[in-house]
Design an enzyme around this catalytic site. Structure first.
Site, PDB file in Angstrom:
ATOM      1  CG  HIS A 308      -2.063   0.912   1.126  1.00  0.00           C
ATOM      2  ND1 HIS A 308      -1.992   2.264   1.352  1.00  0.00           N
ATOM      3  CD2 HIS A 308      -3.341   0.654   0.769  1.00  0.00           C
ATOM      4  CE1 HIS A 308      -3.174   2.802   1.154  1.00  0.00           C
ATOM      5  NE2 HIS A 308      -4.026   1.853   0.793  1.00  0.00           N
ATOM      6  CG  ASP A 366      -8.352  -4.291  -2.795  1.00  0.00           C
ATOM      7  OD1 ASP A 366      -7.564  -3.344  -2.932  1.00  0.00           O
ATOM      8  OD2 ASP A 366      -9.588  -4.168  -2.862  1.00  0.00           O
TER       9      ASP A 366
HETATM   10  C1  SDX Z   1      -6.209   0.128  -2.878  1.00  0.00           C
HETATM   11  O1  SDX Z   1      -4.445   4.634  -1.961  1.00  0.00           O
HETATM   12  C2  SDX Z   1      -5.383   3.980  -1.342  1.00  0.00           C
HETATM   13  O2  SDX Z   1      -5.790   4.312  -0.255  1.00  0.00           O
HETATM   14  C3  SDX Z   1      -5.958   2.829  -2.125  1.00  0.00           C
HETATM   15  C4  SDX Z   1      -6.977   1.970  -1.374  1.00  0.00           C
HETATM   16  C5  SDX Z   1      -8.259   2.725  -1.117  1.00  0.00           C
HETATM   17  O3  SDX Z   1      -8.990   2.335  -0.188  1.00  0.00           O
HETATM   18  O4  SDX Z   1      -8.581   3.659  -1.913  1.00  0.00           O
HETATM   19  O5  SDX Z   1      -6.438   1.541  -0.133  1.00  0.00           O
HETATM   20  C6  SDX Z   1      -7.373   0.742  -2.186  1.00  0.00           C
HETATM   21  O6  SDX Z   1      -5.942   0.474  -3.999  1.00  0.00           O
HETATM   22  C7  SDX Z   1      -5.347  -0.850  -2.115  1.00  0.00           C
HETATM   23  C8  SDX Z   1      -4.133  -1.339  -2.957  1.00  0.00           C
HETATM   24  C9  SDX Z   1      -4.627  -2.454  -3.906  1.00  0.00           C
HETATM   25  N1  SDX Z   1      -3.568  -2.809  -4.862  1.00  0.00           N
HETATM   26  C10 SDX Z   1      -2.945  -4.017  -4.798  1.00  0.00           C
HETATM   27  O7  SDX Z   1      -3.111  -4.840  -3.889  1.00  0.00           O
HETATM   28  C11 SDX Z   1      -2.002  -4.273  -5.972  1.00  0.00           C
HETATM   29  C12 SDX Z   1      -0.678  -4.824  -5.442  1.00  0.00           C
HETATM   30  N2  SDX Z   1       0.001  -3.729  -4.703  1.00  0.00           N
HETATM   31  C13 SDX Z   1       1.010  -2.965  -5.444  1.00  0.00           C
HETATM   32  O8  SDX Z   1       0.674  -2.749  -6.799  1.00  0.00           O
HETATM   33  C14 SDX Z   1       1.486  -1.742  -4.662  1.00  0.00           C
HETATM   34  O9  SDX Z   1       1.724  -2.156  -3.379  1.00  0.00           O
HETATM   35  C15 SDX Z   1       0.622  -0.489  -4.605  1.00  0.00           C
HETATM   36  C16 SDX Z   1       0.265  -0.001  -5.950  1.00  0.00           C
HETATM   37  C17 SDX Z   1      -0.605  -0.742  -3.805  1.00  0.00           C
HETATM   38  C18 SDX Z   1       1.457   0.592  -3.900  1.00  0.00           C
HETATM   39  O10 SDX Z   1       2.526   0.851  -4.710  1.00  0.00           O
HETATM   40  P1  SDX Z   1       3.567   2.049  -4.326  1.00  0.00           P
HETATM   41  O11 SDX Z   1       3.218   2.739  -3.074  1.00  0.00           O
HETATM   42  O12 SDX Z   1       3.751   2.889  -5.532  1.00  0.00           O
HETATM   43  O13 SDX Z   1       4.820   1.289  -3.921  1.00  0.00           O
HETATM   44  P2  SDX Z   1       5.847   0.757  -4.947  1.00  0.00           P
HETATM   45  O14 SDX Z   1       5.173   0.217  -6.158  1.00  0.00           O
HETATM   46  O15 SDX Z   1       6.873   1.812  -5.147  1.00  0.00           O
HETATM   47  O16 SDX Z   1       6.446  -0.475  -4.118  1.00  0.00           O
HETATM   48  C19 SDX Z   1       7.514  -0.254  -3.219  1.00  0.00           C
HETATM   49  C20 SDX Z   1       8.365  -1.504  -3.376  1.00  0.00           C
HETATM   50  C21 SDX Z   1       8.738  -1.794  -4.823  1.00  0.00           C
HETATM   51  O17 SDX Z   1       9.972  -2.484  -4.809  1.00  0.00           O
HETATM   52  P3  SDX Z   1      11.316  -1.615  -5.162  1.00  0.00           P
HETATM   53  O18 SDX Z   1      11.094  -1.025  -6.549  1.00  0.00           O
HETATM   54  O19 SDX Z   1      11.424  -0.556  -4.087  1.00  0.00           O
HETATM   55  O20 SDX Z   1      12.424  -2.635  -5.141  1.00  0.00           O
HETATM   56  O21 SDX Z   1       7.611  -2.648  -2.920  1.00  0.00           O
HETATM   57  C22 SDX Z   1       7.417  -3.530  -4.010  1.00  0.00           C
HETATM   58  C23 SDX Z   1       7.681  -2.765  -5.295  1.00  0.00           C
HETATM   59  O22 SDX Z   1       8.166  -3.632  -6.307  1.00  0.00           O
HETATM   60  N3  SDX Z   1       6.020  -3.958  -3.950  1.00  0.00           N
HETATM   61  C24 SDX Z   1       5.611  -5.205  -4.116  1.00  0.00           C
HETATM   62  C25 SDX Z   1       4.214  -5.157  -3.948  1.00  0.00           C
HETATM   63  N4  SDX Z   1       3.846  -3.907  -3.689  1.00  0.00           N
HETATM   64  C26 SDX Z   1       4.958  -3.161  -3.703  1.00  0.00           C
HETATM   65  N5  SDX Z   1       6.261  -6.354  -4.405  1.00  0.00           N
HETATM   66  C27 SDX Z   1       5.504  -7.464  -4.506  1.00  0.00           C
HETATM   67  N6  SDX Z   1       4.162  -7.505  -4.341  1.00  0.00           N
HETATM   68  C28 SDX Z   1       3.493  -6.367  -4.062  1.00  0.00           C
HETATM   69  N7  SDX Z   1       2.181  -6.405  -3.906  1.00  0.00           N
END
Ligand code: SDX
Length: 431
Positions: A308, A366
């Site tokens: 998140h 989710d």
């Molecule tokens: C919702 O914003 C909100 O409040 C949203 C929400 C709401 O109520 O409105 O809470 C609802 O959208 C919840 C999130 C649902 N999405 C998912 O579950 C999809 C999987 N999650 C990821 O896509 C990700 O965690 C996000 C999009 C939710 C957040 O991404 P960020 O904050 O942009 O973080 P990032 O992509 O920069 O990740 C930081 C690191 C990265 O690694 P590095 O590049 O630093 O090496 O963590 C890793 C990412 O690769 N990472 C994950 C991961 N999520 C982040 N690695 C594996 N699996 C994951 N799920």
């Protein structure tokens, strides 16, 4: 706007600039950079808005480090346990918990707005039967501005109020009819003698050929899912609604924009993507393979329902959702649901893995919601429409707050331009 007693000094070359600092009632201070470009001729740079406060608000507060979510100061776990969705809608819209009389009046108002203009059925019938319900929702909600002209003037507070009530009341009917259309069953009209969640379940699962009795445990679980998704600060879809509204667009068009943004798998589409992922994993012995893929920087796969932007601890909604999943599946006699077993083992292994611990990746809202929704009989394609239905009150509350804000102006970000500088046109024969 909070008053300021503090300021920061930014030095660029030989010049220094004072930037006011505002302190919130909770959360980090903010640096006011509104005059920075005018004074220093520089932009700030923050793709994805990881360090940017886009507005001030009094609706929802999140402490990502502590896993705290407050709606008008009330913790989400207390609201999920003691309140119900329409009371939370009142709280989000008006800032206070209603008296019994206020709640009764509000619930009656919402109940009396649940029907759709009969001609709107033509919109549903214009789609292919296999259209994703989110495509239908975006279209039908946007089309509401062509039917409810008496609630599109955003400068009129009374029209804003009616538009708010219409959207909250009609979203369950729109979502249910999108589902009915996709399975070739007739539309079921709302009934005024049913509560909000029961009405939605009946519109989804009743058929003219027989009576449908709503299971009170399932309608309570449905209502709790609505509550857990109601609002969430300045997330991507809420920010989309705010930006769309900043141009003066009508509320139905702005909410349609929010639905479109929520559809993405990184946002509200994650509940559908998470259940599809859990089914692809299929059994607990394949979990290590998928965890390895999620950690592999060369593999675009991510664990859906994990991570998140704000929560770097447990999403408090996921905790409540997990309890609800256990209750619903036990009630339905499917507590040994293989998907739930995979989810619980995946969560356990991921939380024990240093990669997820170091990156502070925890289950989010989710991760468990899809398991409950599937057990209730919904196809995965209906998971995000249910999220959109629930979030409509959050979008509307933030929309109302923004319009009433005297600082409200059209949102217009700038950029770091890395393209070609000016050059002369070259005739085709010289290229
Ligand atoms: C919702 O914003 C909100 O409040 C949203 C929400 C709401 O109520 O409105 O809470 C609802 O959208 C919840 C999130 C649902 N999405 C998912 O579950 C999809 C999987 N999650 C990821 O896509 C990700 O965690 C996000 C999009 C939710 C957040 O991404 P960020 O904050 O942009 O973080 P990032 O992509 O920069 O990740 C930081 C690191 C990265 O690694 P590095 O590049 O630093 O090496 O963590 C890793 C990412 O690769 N990472 C994950 C991961 N999520 C982040 N690695 C594996 N699996 C994951 N799920």
């Amino acid at each position: 706007m909070a008053d300021t007693q503090k300021s920061a000094t930014l030095t660029i070359g030989d010049d220094s600039y004072d930037l006011p600092i505002y302190s919130p009632t909770a959360g980090p201070d903010v640096l006011d950079i509104r005059k920075l470009y005018g004074q220093a001729g520089v932009f700030t740079y923050d793709p994805g808005f990881t360090s940017t406060a886009s507005c001030d608000s009094t609706i929802t507060y999140i402490d990502g480090g502590q896993g705290v979510l407050l709606h008008r100061g009330y913790p989400i776990d207390q609201l999920a346990e003691k309140s119900h969705y329409l009371e939370v809608c009142y709280l989000l819209l008006y800032g206070v918990l209603p008296t019994a009389a206020q709640l009764e009046e509000f619930e009656t108002t919402i109940t009396l707005h649940t029907m759709l203009h009969e001609q709107m059925q033509n919109f549903f019938r214009g789609f292919r039967r296999d259209a994703h319900p989110m495509a239908i929702m975006v279209g039908v909600v946007g089309a509401m501005s062509a039917f409810y002209h008496d609630s599109t003037d955003i400068s009129d507070e009374h029209q804003r109020e009616i538009a708010s009530h219409r959207l909250i009341a009609k979203m369950p009917t729109i979502a249910a009819w999108a589902y009915k259309y996709s399975i070739g069953q007739p539309f079921v009209y709302p009934r005024n003698d049913l509560d909000y969640a029961s009405n939605f379940l009946r519109m989804c699962f009743a058929v003219p050929a027989e009576d449908y009795e709503v299971n009170p445990i399932l309608s309570r679980a449905m209502d709790r899912i609505f509550t857990l998704h109601a609002d969430h600060e300045q997330n991507a879809s809420t920010s989309t609604v705010r930006l769309a509204s900043s141009s003066g667009a009508n509320p139905f068009a702005c909410i349609a924009a929010g639905i479109a943004c929520l559809w993405g798998p990184a946002h509200g589409g994650a509940n559908q993507a998470c259940l599809e992922m859990l089914k692809e994993i299929g059994s607990v012995d394949r979990i290590p393979e998928f965890i390895a893929r999620a950690k592999d920087k060369d593999d675009p796969f991510r664990l859906m329902g994990f991570g998140h932007r704000v929560y770097k601890n447990f999403d408090p909604r996921a905790t409540v959702m997990k309890q609800s999943a256990d209750e619903v599946l036990e009630l339905l006699g499917v507590e040994n649901n293989p998907v739930l077993q995979v989810a619980k083992e995946l969560e356990k292994q991921a939380l024990e893995d240093p990669y997820f611990a170091e990156k502070k990746l925890f289950p989010n809202v989710d991760f468990y919601s899809g398991i409950i929704l599937e057990a209730m009989g919904f196809p995965t394609s209906m998971f995000t429409p249910i999220f959109a239905l629930s979030r409509t009150v959050g979008w509307i509350s933030q929309w109302k707050e923004m319009i009433a804000d005297p600082q409200n102006k059209i949102g217009r970000p700038r950029q770091l331009y890395l393209g070609e500088t000016s050059r002369d046109y070259v005739d085709i024969e010289k290229r």
